[in-house]
Design a protein around this motif. Sequence first.
Motif, PDB file in Angstrom:
ATOM      1  N   LEU A 108     -17.633   4.653   7.614  1.00 44.70           N
ATOM      2  CA  LEU A 108     -16.717   5.798   7.679  1.00 44.70           C
ATOM      3  C   LEU A 108     -16.514   6.255   9.122  1.00 44.70           C
ATOM      4  O   LEU A 108     -17.415   6.098   9.962  1.00 44.70           O
ATOM      5  N   PRO A 109     -15.308   6.790   9.423  1.00 45.02           N
ATOM      6  CA  PRO A 109     -14.236   7.195   8.502  1.00 45.02           C
ATOM      7  C   PRO A 109     -13.277   6.077   8.079  1.00 45.02           C
ATOM      8  O   PRO A 109     -12.258   6.351   7.462  1.00 45.02           O
ATOM      9  N   LYS A 110     -13.594   4.831   8.398  1.00 43.29           N
ATOM     10  CA  LYS A 110     -12.749   3.729   7.949  1.00 43.29           C
ATOM     11  C   LYS A 110     -12.941   3.508   6.449  1.00 43.29           C
ATOM     12  O   LYS A 110     -14.077   3.494   5.962  1.00 43.29           O
ATOM     13  N   TYR A 111     -11.850   3.350   5.744  1.00 41.73           N
ATOM     14  CA  TYR A 111     -11.847   3.045   4.313  1.00 41.73           C
ATOM     15  C   TYR A 111     -12.457   4.151   3.453  1.00 41.73           C
ATOM     16  O   TYR A 111     -13.318   3.901   2.611  1.00 41.73           O
ATOM     17  N   ARG A 112     -12.011   5.374   3.676  1.00 45.55           N
ATOM     18  CA  ARG A 112     -12.317   6.435   2.724  1.00 45.55           C
ATOM     19  C   ARG A 112     -11.568   6.144   1.420  1.00 45.55           C
ATOM     20  O   ARG A 112     -10.607   5.392   1.407  1.00 45.55           O
ATOM     21  N   GLY A 113     -12.005   6.762   0.339  1.00 49.29           N
ATOM     22  CA  GLY A 113     -11.252   6.632  -0.901  1.00 49.29           C
ATOM     23  C   GLY A 113     -11.839   5.637  -1.885  1.00 49.29           C
ATOM     24  O   GLY A 113     -12.981   5.199  -1.749  1.00 49.29           O
ATOM     25  N   PRO A 114     -11.045   5.251  -2.899  1.00 47.14           N
ATOM     26  CA  PRO A 114     -11.579   4.555  -4.074  1.00 47.14           C
ATOM     27  C   PRO A 114     -11.830   3.057  -3.950  1.00 47.14           C
ATOM     28  O   PRO A 114     -12.483   2.479  -4.811  1.00 47.14           O
ATOM     29  N   SER A 115     -11.327   2.402  -2.901  1.00 42.06           N
ATOM     30  CA  SER A 115     -11.450   0.934  -2.870  1.00 42.06           C
ATOM     31  C   SER A 115     -11.856   0.401  -1.489  1.00 42.06           C
ATOM     32  O   SER A 115     -11.170  -0.449  -0.916  1.00 42.06           O
ATOM     33  N   PRO A 116     -12.977   0.862  -0.948  1.00 45.21           N
ATOM     34  CA  PRO A 116     -13.372   0.419   0.396  1.00 45.21           C
ATOM     35  C   PRO A 116     -13.736  -1.055   0.486  1.00 45.21           C
ATOM     36  O   PRO A 116     -13.368  -1.727   1.457  1.00 45.21           O
ATOM     37  N   VAL A 117     -14.439  -1.574  -0.516  1.00 49.48           N
ATOM     38  CA  VAL A 117     -14.843  -2.986  -0.456  1.00 49.48           C
ATOM     39  C   VAL A 117     -13.640  -3.900  -0.645  1.00 49.48           C
ATOM     40  O   VAL A 117     -13.476  -4.896   0.069  1.00 49.48           O
ATOM     41  N   GLN A 118     -12.776  -3.548  -1.587  1.00 46.50           N
ATOM     42  CA  GLN A 118     -11.555  -4.343  -1.776  1.00 46.50           C
ATOM     43  C   GLN A 118     -10.714  -4.354  -0.509  1.00 46.50           C
ATOM     44  O   GLN A 118     -10.159  -5.391  -0.124  1.00 46.50           O
ATOM     45  N   SER A 119     -10.625  -3.199   0.161  1.00 45.92           N
ATOM     46  CA  SER A 119      -9.835  -3.124   1.396  1.00 45.92           C
ATOM     47  C   SER A 119     -10.451  -3.953   2.513  1.00 45.92           C
ATOM     48  O   SER A 119      -9.739  -4.584   3.303  1.00 45.92           O
ATOM     49  N   THR A 120     -11.772  -3.968   2.576  1.00 49.17           N
ATOM     50  CA  THR A 120     -12.476  -4.800   3.558  1.00 49.17           C
ATOM     51  C   THR A 120     -12.081  -6.264   3.395  1.00 49.17           C
ATOM     52  O   THR A 120     -11.806  -6.974   4.377  1.00 49.17           O
ATOM     53  N   ILE A 121     -12.035  -6.708   2.138  1.00 48.35           N
ATOM     54  CA  ILE A 121     -11.696  -8.108   1.857  1.00 48.35           C
ATOM     55  C   ILE A 121     -10.216  -8.369   2.077  1.00 48.35           C
ATOM     56  O   ILE A 121      -9.827  -9.364   2.709  1.00 48.35           O
ATOM     57  N   LEU A 122      -9.361  -7.490   1.564  1.00 49.83           N
ATOM     58  CA  LEU A 122      -7.908  -7.688   1.682  1.00 49.83           C
ATOM     59  C   LEU A 122      -7.457  -7.755   3.131  1.00 49.83           C
ATOM     60  O   LEU A 122      -6.529  -8.488   3.475  1.00 49.83           O
ATOM     61  N   ASN A 123      -8.122  -6.982   3.998  1.00 48.44           N
ATOM     62  CA  ASN A 123      -7.778  -6.994   5.421  1.00 48.44           C
ATOM     63  C   ASN A 123      -8.489  -8.100   6.188  1.00 48.44           C
ATOM     64  O   ASN A 123      -8.359  -8.192   7.413  1.00 48.44           O
ATOM     65  N   GLU A 124      -9.248  -8.910   5.450  1.00 49.47           N
ATOM     66  CA  GLU A 124      -9.947 -10.064   6.019  1.00 49.47           C
ATOM     67  C   GLU A 124     -10.848  -9.661   7.187  1.00 49.47           C
ATOM     68  O   GLU A 124     -10.912 -10.354   8.221  1.00 49.47           O
ATOM     69  N   ASP A 125     -11.550  -8.537   7.008  1.00 47.58           N
ATOM     70  CA  ASP A 125     -12.497  -8.074   8.023  1.00 47.58           C
ATOM     71  C   ASP A 125     -13.651  -9.065   8.144  1.00 47.58           C
ATOM     72  O   ASP A 125     -14.056  -9.698   7.155  1.00 47.58           O
ATOM     73  N   LEU A 193     -11.844  12.452  11.175  1.00 46.72           N
ATOM     74  CA  LEU A 193     -10.967  11.947  10.121  1.00 46.72           C
ATOM     75  C   LEU A 193      -9.627  11.456  10.656  1.00 46.72           C
ATOM     76  O   LEU A 193      -8.933  10.672   9.999  1.00 46.72           O
ATOM     77  N   ASP A 194      -9.250  11.882  11.853  1.00 46.19           N
ATOM     78  CA  ASP A 194      -7.978  11.445  12.438  1.00 46.19           C
ATOM     79  C   ASP A 194      -7.999   9.957  12.792  1.00 46.19           C
ATOM     80  O   ASP A 194      -6.941   9.325  12.912  1.00 46.19           O
ATOM     81  N   THR A 195      -9.191   9.403  12.983  1.00 44.72           N
ATOM     82  CA  THR A 195      -9.302   7.991  13.378  1.00 44.72           C
ATOM     83  C   THR A 195      -9.589   7.080  12.185  1.00 44.72           C
ATOM     84  O   THR A 195      -9.708   5.879  12.347  1.00 44.72           O
ATOM     85  N   GLY A 196      -9.711   7.660  11.008  1.00 41.90           N
ATOM     86  CA  GLY A 196     -10.080   6.878   9.839  1.00 41.90           C
ATOM     87  C   GLY A 196      -8.887   6.321   9.082  1.00 41.90           C
ATOM     88  O   GLY A 196      -7.743   6.374   9.529  1.00 41.90           O
ATOM     89  N   SER A 197      -9.181   5.771   7.921  1.00 39.42           N
ATOM     90  CA  SER A 197      -8.134   5.243   7.048  1.00 39.42           C
ATOM     91  C   SER A 197      -8.513   5.542   5.605  1.00 39.42           C
ATOM     92  O   SER A 197      -9.685   5.732   5.280  1.00 39.42           O
TER      93      SER A 197
END
Length: 306
Positions: A108-125, A193-197
Motif C-alpha cells: 500500500l497505497p498501491k492496489y487498494r480495494g477488492p482485487s490487489p492480487v489480481q491487479s498485480t498479475i494483470l499488470n504483469e508486476d 493516498l495521492d500516490t496510490g492506486s
Amino acid sequence: MKIIFFGTTDESTDVLFELSKKHEILAVVSKKSPENTKRRKFKTPKLIEYASGKYPLYQPEVLNVDFEKQIKDMNPDISVVVAYGKILKKSLIEIPKYGTINIHPSILPKYRGPSPVQSTILNEDIQTGFTIIQMDEGIDSGDILFQSKNFSLSGNEKYTEILELLFSQSSKIINDVLLDIANKNIKPEPQNLDTGSYTKLINKESGKINWNDSSSKIYAKFRAFYDWPKIYSFHKGKRFILHDIELSNLNSYIPGKIEKLDGNIFIHTSSNMLQLNKIQFEGKQIIEPYSYFNNFDLSKTILETK
C-alpha cells in the motif's frame, strides 16, 4: 490478546493458526459458504474445517447492530482481518481495545480495494508484498503498521499461489506485530493516498478474452482469474472456459484464428499463439481441446475478439 478473527479464503488459515499459538481466539467470522446444488458440490473451506469445533464460528449475512453487540459482549482486545470479503463499518472496527488491523496483499497505497492480487498479475508486476494496516472507515486507507519486503515473481504464479505466499509470509510476523501494538512500540505511518492506486471489483464478465490482446496479457488474465471467474471465449455461439493454457514462441497472424498443430490446438493473438490444453463448455466435462475442435473445418473460423 483476545482476538476476533475475520477471514474467508483457504489461504487465511495460516494466519489464524499462528495467532492461536500465542493468543486467545474468541471467535472466527467468515463469509457464508456456498450451498451445494445438484450440479455442483462445494468443498468445505479450509478455514472452516480448521476453525469448526475449536472456536465459536459466525457466518453472518449482514454485519448489523445485533452482530456488533455479540462482538462487544466478547470484550476483544483486537480484531484481525485477513481476506474476509466484506466491508466493516467504523462502529465494528472500533469495538476492540486496540481496534482492528488488516493484512492487505499489496504494498500500500498501491492496489487498494477488492482485487490487489489480481491487479498485480494483470499488470504483469515482477514483485509483490503485503501491508498490515490499522483499519479505518476508508477502503484500505488506514495507517501502516508493517510493510513487508518485496517478493519476486516469475510471471507464472496464479492468483491462489500469490495469496498463499503473502499470507504465509505474514503469518510469520503477525505475533510480533501484535506484541509491538500491545507494548506501544509501533508508530503508525499515514499513507500517501495521492500516490496510490485503487483496484476494481471483479465480476463474471471480467474473464472474457479479447484475442486482439497480446499472448502475455491473456496469459496474465488466465493466472489472475484462475480461481474465479476464470477466462472464457465463444465458438459458434457456445461459451467455453479455458482451464489450462500456455505460452508459445509461434508467431500469430490473425487474432482469434484456431490452429491445429501436431495434435494440439493453438489460438492466434496479437503477438504469439497460445496453446490450449484444457477447455470446458457450459454443462459439460473438462476436455482436451483437440477432441472438440478436430470435428470442425477451422480454415475460416475466428473466435470472438471483443
